[in-house]
Design a protein around this motif. Structure first.
Motif, PDB file in Angstrom:
ATOM      1  N   GLY A   1      -4.829   6.520  -2.573  1.00 41.66           N
ATOM      2  CA  GLY A   1      -4.124   5.347  -2.084  1.00 41.66           C
ATOM      3  C   GLY A   1      -4.171   4.247  -3.129  1.00 41.66           C
ATOM      4  N   LEU A   2      -3.116   3.438  -3.159  1.00 44.12           N
ATOM      5  CA  LEU A   2      -3.049   2.324  -4.101  1.00 44.12           C
ATOM      6  C   LEU A   2      -2.670   1.053  -3.355  1.00 44.12           C
ATOM      7  N   THR A   3      -3.356  -0.038  -3.683  1.00 44.82           N
ATOM      8  CA  THR A   3      -2.942  -1.353  -3.200  1.00 44.82           C
ATOM      9  C   THR A   3      -2.531  -2.172  -4.417  1.00 44.82           C
ATOM     10  N   TYR A   4      -1.557  -3.046  -4.194  1.00 47.02           N
ATOM     11  CA  TYR A   4      -1.116  -3.942  -5.265  1.00 47.02           C
ATOM     12  C   TYR A   4      -0.775  -5.283  -4.638  1.00 47.02           C
ATOM     13  N   ASP A   5      -1.324  -6.354  -5.225  1.00 45.08           N
ATOM     14  CA  ASP A   5      -1.105  -7.700  -4.685  1.00 45.08           C
ATOM     15  C   ASP A   5      -0.488  -8.651  -5.708  1.00 45.08           C
ATOM     16  N   HIS A   6       0.238  -8.129  -6.658  1.00 46.45           N
ATOM     17  CA  HIS A   6       0.905  -8.869  -7.741  1.00 46.45           C
ATOM     18  C   HIS A   6      -0.061  -9.362  -8.806  1.00 46.45           C
TER      19      HIS A   6
ATOM     20  N   GLN B   1       3.696   9.147  -0.322  1.00 52.54           N
ATOM     21  CA  GLN B   1       3.674   8.722   1.068  1.00 52.54           C
ATOM     22  C   GLN B   1       3.846   7.211   1.069  1.00 52.54           C
ATOM     23  N   PHE B   2       5.048   6.755   1.468  1.00 47.64           N
ATOM     24  CA  PHE B   2       5.333   5.326   1.480  1.00 47.64           C
ATOM     25  C   PHE B   2       5.290   4.740   2.889  1.00 47.64           C
ATOM     26  N   SER B   3       5.071   5.586   3.896  1.00 58.66           N
ATOM     27  CA  SER B   3       4.868   5.171   5.294  1.00 58.66           C
ATOM     28  C   SER B   3       4.153   6.326   5.987  1.00 58.66           C
ATOM     29  N   ASP B   4       3.779   6.136   7.238  1.00 60.63           N
ATOM     30  CA  ASP B   4       3.063   7.192   7.983  1.00 60.63           C
ATOM     31  C   ASP B   4       1.921   7.751   7.128  1.00 60.63           C
ATOM     32  N   PHE B   5       1.012   6.873   6.748  1.00 63.55           N
ATOM     33  CA  PHE B   5      -0.036   7.203   5.793  1.00 63.55           C
ATOM     34  C   PHE B   5      -1.063   8.187   6.336  1.00 63.55           C
ATOM     35  N   TYR B   6      -1.678   8.912   5.438  1.00 67.62           N
ATOM     36  CA  TYR B   6      -2.794   9.796   5.779  1.00 67.62           C
ATOM     37  C   TYR B   6      -4.009   8.977   6.195  1.00 67.62           C
ATOM     38  N   HIS B   7      -4.203   7.837   5.515  1.00 68.57           N
ATOM     39  CA  HIS B   7      -5.343   6.950   5.783  1.00 68.57           C
ATOM     40  C   HIS B   7      -4.815   5.565   6.139  1.00 68.57           C
ATOM     41  N   THR B   8      -5.571   4.837   6.929  1.00 68.04           N
ATOM     42  CA  THR B   8      -5.182   3.485   7.320  1.00 68.04           C
ATOM     43  C   THR B   8      -5.158   2.587   6.086  1.00 68.04           C
TER      44      THR B   8
ATOM     45  N   ASN C   1      -5.620  -1.611  -6.988  1.00 65.72           N
ATOM     46  CA  ASN C   1      -6.877  -1.022  -6.544  1.00 65.72           C
ATOM     47  C   ASN C   1      -6.636   0.383  -6.053  1.00 65.72           C
ATOM     48  N   LEU C   2      -7.659   1.226  -6.180  1.00 66.42           N
ATOM     49  CA  LEU C   2      -7.529   2.654  -5.907  1.00 66.42           C
ATOM     50  C   LEU C   2      -8.459   3.093  -4.788  1.00 66.42           C
ATOM     51  N   TYR C   3      -7.962   4.021  -3.985  1.00 65.85           N
ATOM     52  CA  TYR C   3      -8.707   4.577  -2.855  1.00 65.85           C
ATOM     53  C   TYR C   3      -8.606   6.093  -2.952  1.00 65.85           C
ATOM     54  N   LEU C   4      -9.724   6.782  -2.769  1.00 65.49           N
ATOM     55  CA  LEU C   4      -9.740   8.237  -2.800  1.00 65.49           C
ATOM     56  C   LEU C   4     -10.115   8.740  -1.414  1.00 65.49           C
ATOM     57  N   ASN C   5      -9.161   9.417  -0.784  1.00 67.95           N
ATOM     58  CA  ASN C   5      -9.352   9.913   0.586  1.00 67.95           C
ATOM     59  C   ASN C   5      -9.831   8.815   1.535  1.00 67.95           C
ATOM     60  N   GLY C   6      -9.240   7.630   1.374  1.00 71.03           N
ATOM     61  CA  GLY C   6      -9.529   6.497   2.248  1.00 71.03           C
ATOM     62  C   GLY C   6     -10.683   5.621   1.818  1.00 71.03           C
ATOM     63  N   LYS C   7     -11.424   6.023   0.790  1.00 73.38           N
ATOM     64  CA  LYS C   7     -12.599   5.260   0.342  1.00 73.38           C
ATOM     65  C   LYS C   7     -12.242   4.396  -0.872  1.00 73.38           C
TER      66      LYS C   7
ATOM     67  N   TYR D   1       0.846  -1.184   0.000  1.00 75.74           N
ATOM     68  CA  TYR D   1       0.000   0.000   0.000  1.00 75.74           C
ATOM     69  C   TYR D   1       0.885   1.239   0.000  1.00 75.74           C
ATOM     70  N   PHE D   2       0.500   2.253  -0.773  1.00 73.15           N
ATOM     71  CA  PHE D   2       1.197   3.534  -0.785  1.00 73.15           C
ATOM     72  C   PHE D   2       0.221   4.606  -1.235  1.00 73.15           C
ATOM     73  N   GLU D   3       0.574   5.872  -0.974  1.00 69.78           N
ATOM     74  CA  GLU D   3      -0.339   6.979  -1.252  1.00 69.78           C
ATOM     75  C   GLU D   3       0.360   8.121  -1.988  1.00 69.78           C
ATOM     76  N   PHE D   4      -0.458   8.923  -2.670  1.00 70.96           N
ATOM     77  CA  PHE D   4       0.006  10.155  -3.307  1.00 70.96           C
ATOM     78  C   PHE D   4      -0.964  11.266  -2.954  1.00 70.96           C
ATOM     79  N   LYS D   5      -0.422  12.432  -2.628  1.00 66.09           N
ATOM     80  CA  LYS D   5      -1.257  13.609  -2.372  1.00 66.09           C
ATOM     81  C   LYS D   5      -1.080  14.581  -3.527  1.00 66.09           C
ATOM     82  N   ILE D   6      -2.189  15.040  -4.075  1.00 65.56           N
ATOM     83  CA  ILE D   6      -2.140  15.980  -5.198  1.00 65.56           C
ATOM     84  C   ILE D   6      -1.974  17.386  -4.619  1.00 65.56           C
ATOM     85  N   GLN D   7      -0.776  17.920  -4.724  1.00 64.33           N
ATOM     86  CA  GLN D   7      -0.477  19.247  -4.186  1.00 64.33           C
ATOM     87  C   GLN D   7      -0.901  20.344  -5.156  1.00 64.33           C
ATOM     88  N   SER D   8      -0.721  20.076  -6.451  1.00 66.04           N
ATOM     89  CA  SER D   8      -1.109  21.038  -7.486  1.00 66.04           C
ATOM     90  C   SER D   8      -1.601  20.244  -8.695  1.00 66.04           C
ATOM     91  N   SER D   9      -2.764  20.604  -9.201  1.00 61.74           N
ATOM     92  CA  SER D   9      -3.342  19.837 -10.311  1.00 61.74           C
ATOM     93  C   SER D   9      -2.625  20.141 -11.615  1.00 61.74           C
TER      94      SER D   9
END
Length: 196
Positions: free
Chosen positions: A131-136, A174-181, A140-146, A66-74
């Protein structure tokens, strides 16, 4: 007995500290050795701007990452997974078999084929966390934890997190200390030596 004291004092005295320093585990971050020529990486390998793509410095070896990206500027951007063969100067990614990415318009591309699409009312905006999950098998994609229920698959081989930007986009990784669980069973990216 004198030999024991000599060994002990020989190890601890004159230049020896008496302990073996532990090797610090590397931090997962964007890899400046695997980035496009017009990409700028700042904030200790966590922010990308400029034009082009960049891989993270750790492949996804474990079963569920699991890892995350925050969009700082579109602008124009994409996030997902890619092999080291991906062309990091080509934007957008997803045009060949070496990348599987969510693009800024909500489409998920691999091998120049749209694999899925986010719902029209769920397009990531400035300030959002993707957020993104990958299981090989599946990304899968998550938007603000959803969970967006937008799976995509098709990429093969050893993959790395990938991000690309263009047209003034700025993204933070964000590869650790995530914004969302992280979703159940998924965890931060581990370097290979941490898995065993």
């Amino acid at each position: 007995m004198a030999a024991v004291f000599t060994c002990c004092f020989g190890c601890c005295g004159e230049g020896g500290s008496g302990h073996i320093p532990l090797k610090e585990m590397p931090t997962v971050q964007l890899d400046t050795h695997h980035m496009g020529t017009d990409v700028v990486i700042v904030k200790s390998g966590r922010r990308i701007c400029g034009t082009g793509g960049c891989l993270a410095n750790a492949p996804l070896h474990q079963n569920k990452s699991y890892f995350e990206f925050k969009i700082q500027s579109s602008g124009v951007w994409g996030i997902g997974v890619a092999t080291q063969k991906v062309n990091l100067n080509q934007v957008p990614m997803g045009r060949d078999t070496n990348s599987l990415v969510l693009r800024h318009d909500g489409s998920v591309y691999h091998n120049n084929e749209e694999k899925n699409r986010l719902p029209a009312n769920s397009l990531p905006q400035e300030g959002d966390i993707v957020g993104l999950t990958y299981d090989h098998v599946e990304l899968n994609l998550y938007l603000n934890g959803k969970n967006m229920h937008c799976p995509a698959s098709g990429i093969r081989g050893t993959v790395y997190p990938v991000v690309y930007v263009d047209d003034s986009a700025i993204l933070d990784c964000q590869f650790s200390d995530f914004y969302h669980t992280a979703p159940q069973g998924f965890e931060k990216i581990l370097f290979e030596q941490q898995i065993f």
